[in-house]
Design a protein around this motif. Sequence first.
Motif, mmCIF file in Angstrom:
data_model
loop_
_atom_site.group_PDB
_atom_site.id
_atom_site.type_symbol
_atom_site.label_atom_id
_atom_site.label_comp_id
_atom_site.label_asym_id
_atom_site.label_seq_id
_atom_site.Cartn_x
_atom_site.Cartn_y
_atom_site.Cartn_z
ATOM 1 N N ILE A 143 8.100 0.163 -24.409
ATOM 2 C CA ILE A 143 8.739 -1.161 -24.491
ATOM 3 C C ILE A 143 10.004 -1.264 -23.633
ATOM 4 C CG2 ILE A 143 9.898 -2.781 -26.049
ATOM 5 C CD1 ILE A 143 7.830 -2.058 -28.151
ATOM 6 N N PRO A 144 10.986 -0.337 -23.762
ATOM 7 C CA PRO A 144 12.193 -0.499 -22.937
ATOM 8 C C PRO A 144 11.896 -0.428 -21.438
ATOM 9 C CG PRO A 144 12.571 1.060 -24.704
ATOM 10 C CD PRO A 144 11.111 0.808 -24.681
ATOM 11 N N ALA B 102 10.581 -3.656 -20.221
ATOM 12 C CA ALA B 102 11.688 -4.595 -20.005
ATOM 13 C C ALA B 102 12.351 -4.332 -18.668
ATOM 14 C CB ALA B 102 12.695 -4.477 -21.148
ATOM 15 N N THR B 103 12.495 -3.050 -18.319
ATOM 16 C CA THR B 103 13.058 -2.719 -17.010
ATOM 17 C C THR B 103 12.186 -3.294 -15.897
ATOM 18 O OG1 THR B 103 14.050 -0.686 -17.817
ATOM 19 C CG2 THR B 103 13.629 -0.814 -15.471
ATOM 20 N N ASP C 280 12.630 -6.961 -15.571
ATOM 21 C CA ASP C 280 13.879 -7.371 -14.937
ATOM 22 C C ASP C 280 13.957 -6.958 -13.477
ATOM 23 O OD1 ASP C 280 14.586 -8.458 -17.331
ATOM 24 O OD2 ASP C 280 15.798 -6.755 -17.989
ATOM 25 N N MET D 275 7.972 -7.991 -24.932
ATOM 26 C CA MET D 275 8.217 -8.690 -26.189
ATOM 27 C C MET D 275 9.672 -9.136 -26.365
ATOM 28 S SD MET D 275 5.835 -6.771 -28.957
ATOM 29 C CE MET D 275 6.681 -5.254 -29.031
ATOM 30 N N GLY D 276 10.379 -9.348 -25.260
ATOM 31 C CA GLY D 276 11.747 -9.834 -25.385
ATOM 32 C C GLY D 276 12.761 -8.740 -25.654
ATOM 33 N N TRP D 277 12.442 -7.509 -25.318
ATOM 34 C CA TRP D 277 13.386 -6.403 -25.502
ATOM 35 C C TRP D 277 14.644 -6.656 -24.683
ATOM 36 C CZ3 TRP D 277 13.918 -2.429 -28.679
ATOM 37 C CH2 TRP D 277 14.836 -1.418 -28.328
ATOM 38 N N ARG D 278 15.829 -6.508 -25.293
ATOM 39 C CA ARG D 278 17.054 -6.753 -24.552
ATOM 40 C C ARG D 278 18.051 -5.602 -24.663
ATOM 41 N NH1 ARG D 278 16.751 -10.152 -28.977
ATOM 42 N NH2 ARG D 278 18.527 -10.042 -30.417
ATOM 43 N N GLY D 279 17.648 -4.490 -25.241
ATOM 44 C CA GLY D 279 18.533 -3.321 -25.253
ATOM 45 C C GLY D 279 19.714 -3.458 -26.186
ATOM 46 N N SER D 280 19.568 -4.263 -27.229
ATOM 47 C CA SER D 280 20.659 -4.425 -28.183
ATOM 48 C C SER D 280 20.912 -3.122 -28.938
ATOM 49 C CB SER D 280 20.290 -5.538 -29.163
ATOM 50 O OG SER D 280 20.851 -5.291 -30.416
ATOM 51 N N ALA D 281 22.192 -2.877 -29.230
ATOM 52 C CA ALA D 281 22.547 -1.599 -29.877
ATOM 53 C C ALA D 281 21.854 -1.440 -31.217
ATOM 54 C CB ALA D 281 24.058 -1.523 -30.059
ATOM 55 N N HIS E 62 19.055 -2.877 -32.123
ATOM 56 C CA HIS E 62 17.636 -2.627 -31.856
ATOM 57 C C HIS E 62 17.401 -1.169 -31.479
ATOM 58 C CE1 HIS E 62 16.543 -7.082 -30.932
ATOM 59 N NE2 HIS E 62 17.154 -6.914 -32.077
ATOM 60 N N TRP E 63 18.280 -0.651 -30.622
ATOM 61 C CA TRP E 63 18.124 0.749 -30.204
ATOM 62 C C TRP E 63 18.152 1.673 -31.404
ATOM 63 C CZ3 TRP E 63 15.911 2.403 -26.196
ATOM 64 C CH2 TRP E 63 16.141 1.893 -24.911
ATOM 65 N N ALA F 28 25.983 -5.163 -28.551
ATOM 66 C CA ALA F 28 26.139 -4.436 -27.297
ATOM 67 C C ALA F 28 24.755 -4.188 -26.723
ATOM 68 C CB ALA F 28 26.855 -3.115 -27.543
ATOM 69 N N TYR F 29 24.658 -4.186 -25.392
ATOM 70 C CA TYR F 29 23.362 -4.034 -24.730
ATOM 71 C C TYR F 29 23.462 -2.906 -23.723
ATOM 72 C CZ TYR F 29 22.873 -8.564 -26.859
ATOM 73 O OH TYR F 29 22.844 -9.569 -27.783
ATOM 74 N N SER F 30 22.467 -2.000 -23.759
ATOM 75 C CA SER F 30 22.542 -0.836 -22.868
ATOM 76 C C SER F 30 21.136 -0.476 -22.402
ATOM 77 C CB SER F 30 23.174 0.341 -23.604
ATOM 78 O OG SER F 30 22.433 0.629 -24.768
ATOM 79 N N ASN G 185 13.809 -6.023 -35.907
ATOM 80 C CA ASN G 185 14.431 -6.401 -34.640
ATOM 81 C C ASN G 185 14.090 -7.830 -34.232
ATOM 82 O OD1 ASN G 185 15.565 -3.948 -34.446
ATOM 83 N ND2 ASN G 185 14.232 -3.166 -32.839
ATOM 84 N N GLN H 213 10.186 -11.792 -29.305
ATOM 85 C CA GLN H 213 11.081 -12.949 -29.305
ATOM 86 C C GLN H 213 11.019 -13.594 -27.921
ATOM 87 O OE1 GLN H 213 15.021 -11.935 -30.474
ATOM 88 N NE2 GLN H 213 15.593 -14.048 -30.838
ATOM 89 N N THR I 85 18.876 -3.530 -18.320
ATOM 90 C CA THR I 85 17.763 -2.578 -18.395
ATOM 91 C C THR I 85 17.754 -1.677 -17.168
ATOM 92 O OG1 THR I 85 16.305 -4.173 -17.348
ATOM 93 C CG2 THR I 85 16.297 -4.104 -19.751
#
Lengths: 462, 380, 178
Positions: free
Chosen positions: A190-191, A194-195, A198, A214-220, A222-223, C36-38, C122, C126, C141
């Motif tokens: 999934i991550p 997303a890469t 983008d 699926m709309g993954w945005r790397g939120s802390a 979520h991680w 935060a986003y990473s 999560n 979405q 990303t």
Amino acid sequence: MAKEGQSGNPAVAEVEAPVIGPGHTYASVTDKISSIVLTRKTPRAWWIGFTITFLLTMLLLYSIGNLLVRGVGLWGVNVPVGWGFDIINFVWWIGIGHAGTLISAILLLLRQEWRTSINRFAEAMTLFAVANAALYPLMHMGRPWLAYWLLPYPNTMGTWPQPRSPLVWDVFAVSTYALVSFLFWFIGLIPDLATLRDRAKNRFVKIVYGILAMGWRGSAIHWQRYETAYLLLAGLATPLVVSVHTVVSFDFSIGIIPGWHATIFPPYFVAGAIYAGFAMVLTLTIPIRSYYGLEDFITMRHVDNMGKILLATGLIVAYGYMMETFMAWYSGSKYEQYMILNRMQGPYKTLYWALIVCNVVVPQLLWSQRVRRNLIALWIISLVVGVGMWLERFIIVVVSLHRDFLPSAWGMYRPTAWDWSTYIGTLGFFLALLFLFIRFLPMISIFEMRTLVPHPAGKARH
Amino acid sequence: MNGGAVAEFDRFRRRVLAAGAVALAVCAAGAAGNPDQFFRSYLFAYLFWIGIALGCFAIVMLHHLVGGSWGVVIRRLLESGAGTLPVMAVLTLPLLAGLPRLYVWARPEAVAGDELLRHKAPYLNVPFFLGRLAFYFAVWIALAYWLNKWSDEQDRTLRPEVKTRLQWLSGPGLVLYGLTVTFASVDLVMSLEPHWFSTIYGILFMTGEALATIAFVIVALWLLADRKPMSDVLRPTHFHDLGNLMLAFLMLWAYVSFSQFLIIWSGNLPEEIPWYLRRLSGGWGWMAAALLVFHFVVPFVLLLSRYNKQRLRILAAIAGGVLLVRLVDLFWIVMPAFHSGGLAVHWMDVLMPVGIGGLWLAAFTWQLKRRPLLPAEGGY
Amino acid sequence: MESTRLYGLMAEFDNPADLLAAARAAYAEGYRKMDAYSPMPVHGLAEALGVQKNPLPLIVLLGGLVGCLTAFGMLWAIETIIYPLNVGGRPFNSWPAFIPITFETTILFAALAAVLGMLALNGLPQPYHPVFNAPRFALATHNRFFLCIEASDPKFDLVATRRFLENLPSREVVEVAP
């Protein structure tokens, strides 16, 4: 004490090769891996390879089509050898799949960082191998469109599957394994999807990867849940992978045929599966690594470690052969003793001794680090082990069945051309899926490789 | 190690030695009245303690190969356990006096009347048995000697090539361990019921021994945790790793035991099933059920929790329980060979593990006090 | 008011250490509605943002228990009540033979609980989220680290929050449309 506890003494840590080449940054890791999918021109070798394996896939479809129209009589199976290539190849393929789960799950739990660059690829290998494995019992049923009869559900026939039969256990084990392997692989992707979403320039490509991500945005937050889920899945997949091959071994050992009914079968099958699986990982990664220039990510340390695991599992398999032979004599049972003698001196003795050479003798070369670090030697050994493990299943299935208790019922088994075409077809199908995977998905986990990048100098403040 | 600690170790050593000697003396007095029972209890207790010594020996080699800080903090404990193997060799001698009492195949008149035993006689005969035991101990003692000697050298010189040498020894060492322990388990235990056979038997013993060893080491670590070099180094991650290792061996033991049971139960063959019929009938059956609950379910559930694994006191309590059920498991494996009628516990079965354990622990403590509690190479 | 048409303010950082420090500073400053986003997991980041509990292990445990009981109950019912069949004189309730399927189903249910539980918690999949409106957010990303303080936070003030974020070692601070 400020040092991380993993690698021990600094002098020793330096001796070991790194898990990632020097000079990499977050951006360079991302670019290097995602460019294979997004920007680099598809190499000619990919097209050639894909075309060949696609044609072999067509051969598989042709063989299956013929089988469905004309029936299982096309195959060489007949009394007394009712299980032939179908079960040999089923066990062989599913065993190959196990290394993927092992690399991704067990090595994750053991905090072996070197797994990171090979786990994605190995998981894909698992999925494709399990897909091939599952084909065989389905085809052997003769009427695969009735495969749902295997599942327990209230039906108008008034019958239920027999849960005391290991073949029913197999249905649950293999389907659970296929589903959990897919989930593990997809969650890991999934991550990275997303890469790709983008990074993609083409709008259509962006949309496809976008839907999959699926709309993954790397939120802390979520991680945090993601990592917990991934770790829990690894914790579940580890006993699962052991249980799957254990159930496969029960297919044989629950019965009372000499050569099948041995208590050592579960651990010995599991070790054999890992053995064949690591051999396949090496067979595939050694050429891909040099072709795509991934030496920075799949370093000599990876290759060396896989060589060691190959040696260790090979020794367990050899232990299994030894115990079977010793206990056949020790048991005093004439059927057990005849089974072993028939393996060694019977009509299939060439295959038995070839198996011993492939699985026991040749891998002893891996004791030497020079051999483990010689890519060509290691690649050849991995092929030899793949052949050896196929022969092992042939010996277990065919040689045990063809001469059992009653000499008047003895017979020989010879695979037909259709057996071979189906088997070669599955090899092609497996490789074709892998070619597609390499082309359309990142074959190394990008986000996990980022965690291996050293922190930028001076900024780290842990 | 400083003087105060040495004195404390010596005090402990004297106490366990005294307790062991008294227990053994009482058992020896009992042997006059019931020699059969003496040797049975002796074998059972002997197997428990040699299992821990061999487990230490195997896990130290495993650690040389795979590394990790969990193993560095327990390495001296493991090495000391492996160093007790010569003492176990001496403790084997009383067993040899009772061979015909323990093993059917060692009674010539029984062998003469049993076709299967005549078939097995080339393997199961007294001279070859003694030769094999001597060979096993020679291999174990030699390997443990080199492991300890090179570990001392590593402490003194800190040269990386000593580590390489230890790794070089550990690979073939584990192979030799696997082969010798497998055949030793066949010789000493499986041949108590010489008609029965199971190819997984060696693995069953190896996993059981490894489990007992990890449990023993955790308890020992708990006793040593407040002492100086240990208290500076030990962190919850060490306990977590050791707890996970115990969990892994626990699951492995359950897996191997259940596999053997399911295959034999399903096959239901006359040459295999009597072993389980004996062990699942009457009081032995209740003991089997207790093993299922306390040797697997309870410790398994407790060890799933991270909270329990990161606290040494709780972990040591679980490990103590595991050691106890290991003893029960061995009892359940060994004793039905003699008491097929029903569960019977003799007072010597209780006293003998204390007796041999006292001597073993004294040897262990003597090994442990010779060197610093932590290896000098670091990497805790 | 300008801030009502705003999702939040987003600051961009070069490395995980700066992001972690920024998240801690923002929490100390009193901000709560932020994220935060990473591009990869950063250890301690969720805790720095004030996230305490993670219910996922419990969900997975429950999933496994349900799977275990379902499978064993089903097999027991089939063999003893619904369709009892004598196979070689073995008991109808052949519990040793039920263990493999029970085990597989336990794993299956627990794995499904892990995956579906993680996605549900999560809120994935979405289709739309405001943070993607930030012009350089695609780098979240790739190689950049972002902290977004949401406008709905009671302490949010366009000027003060912007000043706070700019004082951190951030590359730039942008407004994010809802």
